[in-house]
Design an enzyme around this catalytic site. Structure first.
Site, PDB file in Angstrom:
ATOM      1  N   ASP A  73       0.815  -1.213   0.000  1.00 43.82           N
ATOM      2  CA  ASP A  73       0.000   0.000   0.000  1.00 43.82           C
ATOM      3  C   ASP A  73       0.850   1.266   0.000  1.00 43.82           C
ATOM      4  OD1 ASP A  73       0.962  -0.417   2.599  1.00 43.82           O
ATOM      5  OD2 ASP A  73      -0.980  -1.057   3.362  1.00 43.82           O
ATOM      6  N   ASP A 142      -7.248  -2.990  14.296  1.00 43.58           N
ATOM      7  CA  ASP A 142      -8.637  -3.415  14.076  1.00 43.58           C
ATOM      8  C   ASP A 142      -8.721  -4.683  13.208  1.00 43.58           C
ATOM      9  OD1 ASP A 142      -7.930  -2.435  11.605  1.00 43.58           O
ATOM     10  OD2 ASP A 142      -9.316  -0.729  11.639  1.00 43.58           O
ATOM     11  N   GLU A 149      -9.591  -1.852   5.547  1.00 50.39           N
ATOM     12  CA  GLU A 149     -10.241  -1.507   6.810  1.00 50.39           C
ATOM     13  C   GLU A 149     -11.534  -2.312   6.989  1.00 50.39           C
ATOM     14  OE1 GLU A 149      -8.577   0.050   8.822  1.00 50.39           O
ATOM     15  OE2 GLU A 149      -7.987   2.086   8.239  1.00 50.39           O
TER      16      GLU A 149
HETATM   17  C1  GLP Z   1      -0.808  -0.038   8.452  1.00 49.75           C
HETATM   18  C2  GLP Z   1      -0.373  -0.790   7.223  1.00 49.75           C
HETATM   19  C3  GLP Z   1      -0.504  -2.280   7.423  1.00 49.75           C
HETATM   20  C4  GLP Z   1       0.161  -2.679   8.716  1.00 49.75           C
HETATM   21  C5  GLP Z   1      -0.519  -1.988   9.865  1.00 49.75           C
HETATM   22  C6  GLP Z   1       0.060  -2.353  11.204  1.00 49.75           C
HETATM   23  O1  GLP Z   1      -2.166   0.120   8.543  1.00 49.75           O
HETATM   24  N1  GLP Z   1      -1.115  -0.435   6.060  1.00 49.75           N
HETATM   25  O2  GLP Z   1       0.091  -2.935   6.328  1.00 49.75           O
HETATM   26  O3  GLP Z   1       0.084  -4.076   8.875  1.00 49.75           O
HETATM   27  O4  GLP Z   1      -0.343  -0.600   9.669  1.00 49.75           O
HETATM   28  O5  GLP Z   1       1.156  -1.552  11.484  1.00 49.75           O
HETATM   29  P1  GLP Z   1       2.179  -1.853  12.610  1.00 49.75           P
HETATM   30  O6  GLP Z   1       2.960  -3.004  12.162  1.00 49.75           O
HETATM   31  O7  GLP Z   1       3.005  -0.605  12.685  1.00 49.75           O
HETATM   32  O8  GLP Z   1       1.416  -2.112  13.851  1.00 49.75           O
END
Ligand code: GLP
Length: 261
Positions: A73, A142, A149
């Site tokens: 993304d 979430d 989402e």
């Molecule tokens: C973002 C990214 C996800 C990732 C998530 C969790 O939303 N788009 O790909 O898995 O964050 O992030 P973190 O690993 O910093 O908790």
């Protein structure tokens, strides 16, 4: 689905890094003419894995010369040169430390003037490489995978998504703690895009992920927790630490630990 539980984040990262190294090396032994197509996430979760991949590459235990990557993304509005873009994140935390050919790394362009075309072209590029061999992922608080989402279609493809306030708050730490600086939208691979990968491997760490991990592993398949899509995947692997496993039933933990070699 396979669930591996390790004591802490370091041990979980170590396990998954070694798994990826073995997958790349075995693939290259069996199909030396083909590139290994690897899907990659950003965020805090993969950092321990990236450090270990970099160290393994430095010691000559793995090479990325024949690895092709596709990131999950990118924020809408942030071009590749923006310091908070996922382009910059990947460059700083992984690509510049590896023997990878930059022409083989793919990340959605959040500043594209035609986001719909950017997303359709991305799907086409993945298909042109014969699909993704292993999609590495994290999980949002979430329960989201990539930026899918709650409420995302479980058959969604790469597209533009509006981020929840919870996700913007969680990611504010990358923007000086200011949630309003986190772009409200992102381009993201869809749940269907992830499901098309031949294997999906997810690192989940921390107590703040425990309730969503329980929903993903023990709940039903639901668009409200998009990681639960992995229950339908023929080869899904989740590696978590004890903190993330905290809400799982004792029986669930015992079952998966019993299968752990
Ligand atoms: C973002 C990214 C996800 C990732 C998530 C969790 O939303 N788009 O790909 O898995 O964050 O992030 P973190 O690993 O910093 O908790």
């Amino acid at each position: 689905m396979r669930l591996i539980i390790r004591n802490d984040y370091g041990a979980a990262s170590q396990w998954l890094a070694e798994y990826i190294i073995a997958r790349i090396n075995n693939f290259q032994k069996e199909q030396p003419e083909k590139p290994f197509v690897l899907g990659l996430p950003t965020g805090s979760s993969p950092l321990g894995i990236y450090e270990r991949l970099i160290a393994a590459r430095a010691r000559g235990r793995v090479s990325f010369a024949k690895v092709v990557t596709f990131n999950m993304d990118e924020y809408v509005g942030l071009g590749p040169d923006h310091p908070q873009s996922y382009h910059a994140f990947m460059e700083d935390n992984l690509f510049r430390h590896l023997d990878i050919d930059r022409n083989n790394t793919h990340i959605l362009n959040g500043a594209s003037p035609d986001p719909a075309k950017e997303c359709a072209d991305y799907e086409a590029r993945i298909a042109a490489f014969g699909g993704i061999e292993l999609f590495l992922s994290g999980m949002g608080r979430d329960g989201h995978i990539a930026f899918n989402e709650p409420g995302s279609s479980l058959s969604s493809r790469t597209r533009i998504k509006t981020l929840t306030e919870d996700t913007r708050s969680a990611n504010a730490r990358f923007f000086g703690g200011d949630r309003d600086k986190v772009p409200p939208q992102a381009l993201t691979v869809g749940v269907g895009t992830v499901m098309d990968a031949r294997e999906v491997a997810v690192l989940v760490s921390g107590r703040d992920k425990a309730r969503s991990l329980k929903a993903a592993v023990e709940g039903g398949v639901s668009h409200l927790c998009t990681l639960s899509c992995l229950q339908m995947h023929p080869k899904a692997l989740i590696v978590c630490d004890e903190d993330a496993a905290y809400e799982l039933k004792v029986g669930t933990v015992k079952y998966f630990k019993g299968l752990d070699p």
